[in-house]
Design a protein around this motif. Structure first.
Motif, short mmCIF file in Angstrom:
data_model
loop_
_atom_site.label_atom_id
_atom_site.label_comp_id
_atom_site.label_asym_id
_atom_site.label_seq_id
_atom_site.Cartn_x
_atom_site.Cartn_y
_atom_site.Cartn_z
N TYR A 71 3.52 12.98 2.51
CA TYR A 71 4.31 12.65 3.68
C TYR A 71 4.28 13.82 4.66
CZ TYR A 71 6.44 8.90 0.88
OH TYR A 71 6.64 7.80 0.11
N GLY A 91 5.03 7.37 -6.43
CA GLY A 91 3.87 6.84 -5.70
C GLY A 91 2.79 7.84 -5.38
N HIS A 104 -3.95 5.43 5.83
CA HIS A 104 -2.95 6.26 6.47
C HIS A 104 -2.04 5.37 7.31
CE1 HIS A 104 -2.30 9.27 10.00
NE2 HIS A 104 -1.45 9.54 9.05
N SER A 140 0.82 -1.21 0.00
CA SER A 140 0.00 0.00 0.00
C SER A 140 0.85 1.26 0.00
CB SER A 140 -0.92 0.01 1.22
OG SER A 140 -1.77 -1.11 1.19
N TYR A 141 1.96 1.22 0.69
CA TYR A 141 2.86 2.38 0.72
C TYR A 141 4.29 1.89 0.56
CZ TYR A 141 -1.04 5.17 2.28
OH TYR A 141 -2.22 5.82 2.33
N MET A 171 2.13 8.86 6.30
CA MET A 171 1.92 8.76 4.84
C MET A 171 0.43 8.62 4.53
SD MET A 171 4.75 6.07 3.54
CE MET A 171 6.19 5.77 4.53
N ASN A 172 -0.02 9.43 3.59
CA ASN A 172 -1.37 9.31 3.05
C ASN A 172 -1.26 9.27 1.54
OD1 ASN A 172 -2.03 10.38 5.75
ND2 ASN A 172 -4.08 10.59 4.90
N GLU A 173 -2.21 8.62 0.88
CA GLU A 173 -2.17 8.66 -0.58
C GLU A 173 -2.55 10.06 -1.05
OE1 GLU A 173 -4.93 6.27 -2.66
OE2 GLU A 173 -6.58 7.61 -2.19
N ASN A 194 2.34 10.07 -2.91
CA ASN A 194 1.90 10.01 -1.52
C ASN A 194 2.22 11.32 -0.81
OD1 ASN A 194 0.93 7.25 -1.44
ND2 ASN A 194 3.08 6.66 -1.67
#
Lengths: 289, 197
Positions: A263, A259, A194, A140-141, A210-212, A261
């Motif tokens: 941060y 990615g 998250h 996922s991350y 981290m979040n998308e 994302n």
């Protein structure tokens, strides 16, 4: 022999599979707060239980506006001050005791809430073992399989994306009962919304969140009001750095190639080399072996 | 559902009501997918782009004007995403063309799959913009006026493009039939993916 008419009919009769992307779309939309430019009566704030990303800190900010760009001149993130008329995501913490890890709760507090903001908070699962943590994060991350020796893993959290609550019902229940705070448990998706990783190096602690980034254009923070605010360039993309007396906070969005994302790093390190240290941490999460 | 009801749903979605947008997705996902699938000839890519179309639409709802046709607006987003995807696929295709040309077409014995492969081979022989015109005209049944709003081109030009595309399809079809009858291999453009290819 085919005729043109026959060809048109053949194209019209192409075997078309059925599709159902509804849940994926709504999951993507719900998993991250979307800020709209048009006026809204009801807003939904998605926040993880330990979220330091969507609203950072709890103070009130004067108006400022910061835009981050990449080296191509493209806008990567808007950073806006957090409005004092809206609720901090800190307040649902007491309600998180009502649900188990991995679950989510929606809370409507009518007090000082002109925008009828509803907070949806996912209770994160906590991990103290690195291998178990990276196993559950799966792909996922982007995270490294091992950390450099100089860093010590303290803990990690995983919060799952919450489904959309019945906002009308929560608000109506509040009105019907004399404008009380109302809440309801909300189902979650399997998708991770998250993650956070707490690390130490020497005497300093770093909390990496981290979040998308796919559905997020704007983040709210009161760190915009910190005594020292600056931009630094990390891997061709600007990062927002806010330094206070006892902590440094960084917000950065990785490029699509890395990615996409968002941060956020919060650290007790306020020394002169903090920017280099933060760059090293971010690169550790995007330049994987 | 009437135009008024659709407009009402869109207005609610613009006001931040996600349940309204949820209904919009349910209502139009197949229509957007049909376009993407016919353009890309790959189900997974078509599903990914259909998803992207709705996510982008959600983020851009404030820019949508009710004077426009909502389905047309959605399809405009889908069309642009498809063109971008095809550009990427073309770059990949150029790299892998030599490898694939050495292979014979891999039709299955299933009639439906054979039919789709044949149609996709025909459609893929058209330029992406001409392919879009054929798909909107033949599969979606749009008028040139409706297409002109999506493709942002004038109806007369689109009519000419369609006529040219029809002739090209006819020619390609005849060529393929002759080659099949002769038992020879012909240029077959595989469904390329940007990953796992």
């Amino acid at each position: 022999m085919s005729t043109v008419q026959t060809l048109e009919q053949q194209i019209a009769n192409i075997n078309m599979p059925e599709t159902d992307i509804h849940d994926k779309v709504m999951e993507s939309i719900s998993s991250t707060q979307l800020q709209k430019k048009h006026p809204v009566n009801t807003k939904l704030l998605i926040a993880a239980s330990i979220s330091i990303l969507l609203i950072l800190g709890s103070g009130f900010a004067s108006f400022q506006y910061i835009i981050l760009y990449n080296d191509k001149g493209e806008q990567t993130l808007n950073i806006q001050p957090y409005s004092s008329t809206e609720k901090s995501p800190d307040y649902p913490k007491q309600y998180l005791d009502l649900i188990a890890e991995g679950e989510a709760i929606a809370i409507y507090d009518p007090n000082n809430n002109d925008n009828k903001l509803i907070t949806v908070s996912s209770k994160a699962k906590t991990y103290n073992d690195w291998n178990t943590f990276i196993n559950d994060v799966e792909n996922s991350y982007p995270i490294p399989t091992t950390l450099p020796d100089s860093y010590t893993f303290i803990s990690g959290t995983i919060a799952y994306a919450a489904k959309f609550p019945d906002t009308d019902k929560l608000i109506q229940e509040s009105v019907d009962n004399g404008h009380i705070i109302t809440y309801e448990k909300v189902d979650t998706y399997d998708k991770i919304a998250h993650i956070t990783i707490t690390l130490t190096k020497q005497d300093h602690q770093y909390i990496v969140s981290m979040n998308e980034g796919q559905t997020t254009d704007t983040l709210f923070t009161d760190h915009i009001n910190s005594p020292k605010v600056q931009k630094i360039n990390i891997n061709g993309v600007e990062a927002f750095v806010a330094t206070k007396a006892s902590e440094t906070n960084v917000i950065w969005r990785s490029s699509k190639e890395d990615g996409d994302n968002i941060y956020s790093i919060s650290t007790t390190n306020t020394s002169s080399d903090v920017n280099e240290e933060i760059k090293a941490i971010l690169l550790m999460f995007i330049q994987l072996d | 559902m009437t135009d008024n009801q659709i407009n009402q749903l869109v207005t609610q979605a613009q006001q931040g009501e996600q349940h309204a947008f949820s209904n919009i997705v349910k209502l139009y996902q197949q229509k957007v997918f049909r376009y993407c699938y016919a353009m890309l000839a790959n189900q997974q890519d078509a599903e990914d782009l259909t998803q992207d179309t709705f996510i982008r639409a959600y983020k851009s709802l404030s820019h949508y004007s009710h004077e426009d046709n909502f389905v047309g607006w959605l399809l405009t987003i889908a069309h642009r995403l498809c063109l971008n995807k095809l550009k990427k696929n073309n770059r990949l295709y150029a790299l892998l063309q030599k490898l694939y040309l050495e292979q014979s077409p891999t039709y299955t014995d299933e009639p439906e799959s054979h039919h789709n492969d044949y149609i996709f081979t025909l459609l893929n022989s058209l330029k992406p913009k001409h392919r879009a015109v054929v798909i909107f005209k033949v599969i979606h049944g749009f008028s040139y006026e409706e297409m002109s709003r999506i493709l942002q081109d004038n109806p007369t030009k689109l009519r000419k493009q369609y006529e040219r595309a029809k002739k090209a399809l006819q020619k390609k079809s005849t060529t393929i039939e002759k080659i099949i009858e002769g038992g020879e291999a012909y240029e077959y453009r595989p469904n390329l993916r940007t990953t796992n290819s």
